[in-house]
Design an enzyme around this catalytic site. Structure first.
Site, PDB file in Angstrom:
ATOM      1  N   GLN A 116       0.710  -1.269   0.395  1.00 47.32           N
ATOM      2  CA  GLN A 116      -0.135   0.174   0.356  1.00 47.32           C
ATOM      3  C   GLN A 116       1.297   1.030  -0.749  1.00 47.32           C
ATOM      4  O   GLN A 116       2.066   0.784   0.374  1.00 47.32           O
ATOM      5  CB  GLN A 116      -0.895  -0.200   1.147  1.00 47.32           C
ATOM      6  CG  GLN A 116       0.134  -0.314   2.412  1.00 47.32           C
ATOM      7  CD  GLN A 116      -1.106  -0.868   3.315  1.00 47.32           C
ATOM      8  OE1 GLN A 116      -1.688  -0.756   3.483  1.00 47.32           O
ATOM      9  NE2 GLN A 116      -0.655  -1.447   4.160  1.00 47.32           N
ATOM     10  N   SER A 117       0.490   2.346  -0.230  1.00 53.63           N
ATOM     11  CA  SER A 117       0.898   3.400  -0.457  1.00 53.63           C
ATOM     12  C   SER A 117       1.403   3.882   1.149  1.00 53.63           C
ATOM     13  O   SER A 117       0.387   4.389   1.452  1.00 53.63           O
ATOM     14  CB  SER A 117       0.351   4.613  -0.840  1.00 53.63           C
ATOM     15  OG  SER A 117       1.054   5.880  -0.615  1.00 53.63           O
TER      16      SER A 117
END
Ligand SMILES: *Cc1c(COP(=O)(O)O)cnc(C)c1O
Length: 302
Positions: A116-117
């Site tokens: 995930q960012s």
């Protein structure tokens, strides 16, 4: 917006960051419910022997002097109500990420475990912290203790970063559910260092004089540790009891762990405002109902 001491320092930079971001959620607003903790009939051992009432949704008794007066209480941030399915911390994580992906032409998003960012996720969670802090019930309180359940721990670290960037001395306790303390600390260290890098020069303005080091979150074991995903006897019934008494739906794998921690903290310390972040997890009920079907049929209501 109300001028706050935080905005005089690093908060201004946070405000800039937040106002320059495109969001998925039209507003950061969320409901905050106050839960009163009442002793139940059989005294010893928390948390199974408490009764709860939701002071926000319960009809007021005469003059508001119910049996809840003077009882321990804690707040629940109802992020589970942000959307019927895509709610909780996933909605917060996507808040800053989705507009970014859309602008780059993405039409579908597939996420898995760790990819995930972290930066975008933290930004969404920081937006939540700023929203909470601007509520009058929060900013008057110096001693705020935030409790959250942790899978990867990204949400917990985002909350702690948000507090630091806004100059708040909030404690963040995360209940470890899916990994060892060592691994959580490792991930925390790398998330904080990524965040520092991504903020470039702004970072120092953002956190002001506080050099935050690489450890912000208090990682704690669940009261009844177990292999991730395991559900212990009585936990689904406890979730049902809480739902009936407060209207708040918890699941035994994630959010019940945060609830138990919040109950324990507020019973032990009445001067601190204990705040549980409801991380959602609604979709998980589908799997739960398949695995433990006897608990989800209408004749099993005890
Ligand atoms: C995804 C999820 C978590 C894990 O969040 P992290 O940021 O990975 O710690 C916790 N609780 C619920 C209900 C979730 O859906």
């Amino acid at each position: 917006m109300r001028p706050s001491p935080a905005l005089a320092g690093g908060g201004r930079t946070v405000a800039n960051l937040l106002s320059a971001t495109e969001w998925m959620l039209p507003s950061p607003a969320t409901q905050v419910h106050t839960i009163s903790v009442l002793p139940s009939h059989s005294p010893p051992s928390p948390p199974h022997h408490f009764a709860f009432s939701n002071l926000t949704t319960a009809p007021k008794r005469n003059g508001g002097k119910g049996e809840e007066e003077g009882r321990p209480r804690f707040e629940v941030v109802r992020d589970d109500l942000l959307h019927p399915l895509a709610n909780g911390n996933k909605a917060r994580k996507l808040d800053a990420l989705l507009p970014l992906l859309r602008r780059r032409g993405a039409t579908d998003v597939v996420t898995c475990g760790g990819c995930q960012s972290a930066h975008a996720a933290a930004t969404g969670v920081i937006r939540l912290v700023e929203y909470l802090y601007n509520l009058s019930s929060f900013h008057k309180h110096e001693n705020v203790h935030v409790v959250v359940d942790a899978g990867t721990g990204t949400t917990a670290v985002g909350l702690a970063l948000g507090a630091v960037c806004l100059g708040l001395h909030w404690r963040v306790t995360a209940v470890m559910l899916a990994d060892t303390l060592e691994r959580y600390k490792e991930r925390e260290k790398s998330l904080i260092s990524d965040f520092k890098k991504l903020c470039h020069n702004n970072y120092h303005e953002m956190v002001g004089e506080n050099d935050i080091g690489d450890s912000l979150v208090e990682w704690v074991e669940r009261f009844s540790p177990r292999r991730f995903g395991k559900v212990l006897n009585g936990e689904i019934a406890l979730c049902r009891q809480i739902a009936q008494q407060t209207g708040i739906l918890l699941d035994p794998m994630y959010t019940l762990a945060g609830w138990e921690q919040a109950v324990d903290l507020c019973v032990g310390d009445s001067r601190t405002k204990v705040v549980m972040i409801h991380t959602g997890g609604t979709l998980g009920f589908c799997g739960l109902a398949q695995r433990y079907s006897s608990h989800f049929t209408s004749d099993e209501q005890t």
